[in-house]
Design a protein around this motif. Sequence first.
Motif, PDB file in Angstrom:
ATOM      1  N   ALA A 244       0.834  -1.207   0.000  1.00 16.98           N
ATOM      2  CA  ALA A 244       0.000   0.000   0.000  1.00 16.98           C
ATOM      3  C   ALA A 244       0.867   1.255   0.000  1.00 16.98           C
ATOM      4  N   GLN A 245       0.227   2.373  -0.481  1.00 14.29           N
ATOM      5  CA  GLN A 245       0.875   3.691  -0.375  1.00 14.29           C
ATOM      6  C   GLN A 245       0.269   4.537   0.740  1.00 14.29           C
ATOM      7  N   GLN A 246      -0.956   4.219   1.109  1.00 10.27           N
ATOM      8  CA  GLN A 246      -1.656   4.968   2.145  1.00 10.27           C
ATOM      9  C   GLN A 246      -2.269   3.982   3.154  1.00 10.27           C
ATOM     10  N   ALA A 247      -2.144   4.339   4.441  1.00  8.44           N
ATOM     11  CA  ALA A 247      -2.797   3.560   5.497  1.00  8.44           C
ATOM     12  C   ALA A 247      -3.303   4.538   6.555  1.00  8.44           C
ATOM     13  N   ARG A 248      -4.348   4.135   7.255  1.00 12.94           N
ATOM     14  CA  ARG A 248      -4.947   5.037   8.243  1.00 12.94           C
ATOM     15  C   ARG A 248      -5.378   4.239   9.478  1.00 12.94           C
ATOM     16  N   LEU A 249      -5.048   4.773  10.653  1.00  8.81           N
ATOM     17  CA  LEU A 249      -5.464   4.202  11.938  1.00  8.81           C
ATOM     18  C   LEU A 249      -6.364   5.208  12.644  1.00  8.81           C
ATOM     19  N   SER A 250      -7.609   4.803  12.947  1.00  8.73           N
ATOM     20  CA  SER A 250      -8.574   5.671  13.633  1.00  8.73           C
ATOM     21  C   SER A 250      -9.032   4.996  14.915  1.00  8.73           C
ATOM     22  N   ILE A 251      -9.091   5.785  16.015  1.00  7.15           N
ATOM     23  CA  ILE A 251      -9.517   5.250  17.311  1.00  7.15           C
ATOM     24  C   ILE A 251     -10.547   6.189  17.930  1.00  7.15           C
ATOM     25  N   HIS A 252     -11.648   5.606  18.419  1.00  7.29           N
ATOM     26  CA  HIS A 252     -12.705   6.389  19.056  1.00  7.29           C
ATOM     27  C   HIS A 252     -13.294   5.589  20.205  1.00  7.29           C
ATOM     28  N   GLU A 253     -13.876   6.289  21.183  1.00  5.42           N
ATOM     29  CA  GLU A 253     -14.612   5.653  22.267  1.00  5.42           C
ATOM     30  C   GLU A 253     -16.091   5.670  21.950  1.00  5.42           C
ATOM     31  N   ASN A 254     -16.789   4.572  22.299  1.00  2.12           N
ATOM     32  CA  ASN A 254     -18.217   4.483  22.041  1.00  2.12           C
ATOM     33  C   ASN A 254     -18.875   3.707  23.175  1.00  2.12           C
TER      34      ASN A 254
END
Length: 563
Positions: A491-501
């Motif tokens: 890959a050329q792009q990667a994304r890590l997202s973290i949220h509380e729910n």
Amino acid sequence: MLVKHLLIILLLVLNFATLTVLAQSNIPSKSKVTAIAKEANELMKVGNHEQSLIKSRLALSQAILLKDDNLIAGLYNTIAANFDQLSENDKASYYYHKGLTYANKTNNDILKNWLNNNLGNIYCFDKKQYKKGIEHYKKSLQYSSKIKDSVQILFTKLNLTWAYFDIGRYNEGLPYLKYINKHHKKHGDSSTIVALNMLNGMYYNYKNDTKKAQFFFLNAIKLGNEGNEKSDLSYSHHEFSKFLLKNGDYKNAYKNLELFNTITEKLNNEEKLQKANVAGINLQIDEYKREIDKIESEFKTKEYLLLQEQSKNKKIVVVLISILVLLFFIFYFYSQNAQLKHKNKLKDLRSKVQENMINASINGQELERKKIASFLHDNISALLSSAGLHLQAYTSQNQSSSQEIVKTKAILEQAHDQVRDLSHELMPSLLARFGLFDALEDLCQKNSNSILHMEYSSTLNRTTRYDEDFEMKIYFIIMELLNNIIKHSQAQQARLSIHENSKYLDITITDNGKGFDSNRFHVLEGFGINQIKARINNLKGTVAINSKLDSGTAIKINVPITY
């Protein structure tokens, strides 16, 4: 046909009666369990920990059937003591607590005394949690006073003195030290005399009475060399080196520090050899197998009780021939259904065991990483710093320093830096000091380059902290997934997202790589997705993987937060 059914039912009734008798005959006698417990304890005393654990666990399963709280508590104490001697402090602490829970249901003050004393040792001298350790020592002192055990009272007060002195609270430890000095000749023995002399030396060092402090330290070292208490001798050299360093005698301080390191290294080597006799992972697997046996045994016991109840009803069936056929079919379908449920339950248990074995292996790896990182940071790094300090003390006393000393200092600094870097690689310092979110952001930044850009996104305050073990598990799960992206995705792009729910943590990891067929992830080599799923299941969480060839990958994880 009706007669045939009747004969079948009569045979079943006889079988049920036989099973009931067998079930009752399998209940162990208390004398037999006590004999096995005694044998396990003797095996532990001679250092045969593997056989001692096997015997004690066998006796424990039988003591639980007898519902004998006193036996159960004593066996938990034996199991814990085995792990204690093998320096498996977390396991020892767990089983000591289990033993104390059962001991508190009994009037056995002797056992309560020992369990509290052993927990005090674990908390004070292994976990360095002195507040909890001192609480357990004081409870131990209450029980030893209640049973009027003068030897144990003196022994516990010695531990309390040591605990208070170890954290610099000399005035609180002084009353206990005075008691020991007064009564040691009558109630003490050779195993505690070295520690007593060392504690007197520590106290007079604190009071700046150098003459008395030196007398007691030298006496402790002399007695330690004559006896077998090498750990106390090691501590005596260490405390004496502090005393000498405080009073400017750097040469002798260094000699005593060297002796401390030599004895400690020897003790550590002996401990490693002892640990090699019992493979920890095998014990864990055996423990899981024993848990399965226990569950199956409980199920069979319930089944026997159910069959016994049915056998009573079948006596009526013999008289009431008119309803024999109906009862036969009811029993037949019920038995088939029960067997099917039993098979399904065993299948679920086997699946759970496989998952638990994976988690045990992973937890063992993470625990070892943490232990090694802690050992490098707390011991090796401290020793290198100590060596540098002594070299600095030497150069400060000698105005001219040779080229060899300058090079030695540089080598020590380089070794210290390498040990520190290795410690941080095993257990990132950012994770321990600043928490999960700073560590993950740093991980994304480190893995970003001109070929692959990793973006980090979170709506949470970066200072938010969770349970230490929870943060460590989440960190290594995400690290493994990011490593998969680097190794396999192109890959050329990667994304890590973290949220509380609502007390859950939502984690999303996406990339624009080559992807894979997510329906066949269990047969892919090198991805480690099965292990990752096992980790997440262990956290009571869920994971969803959505990927297609040449269309990238999206992984969504939802886990309950442990605060």
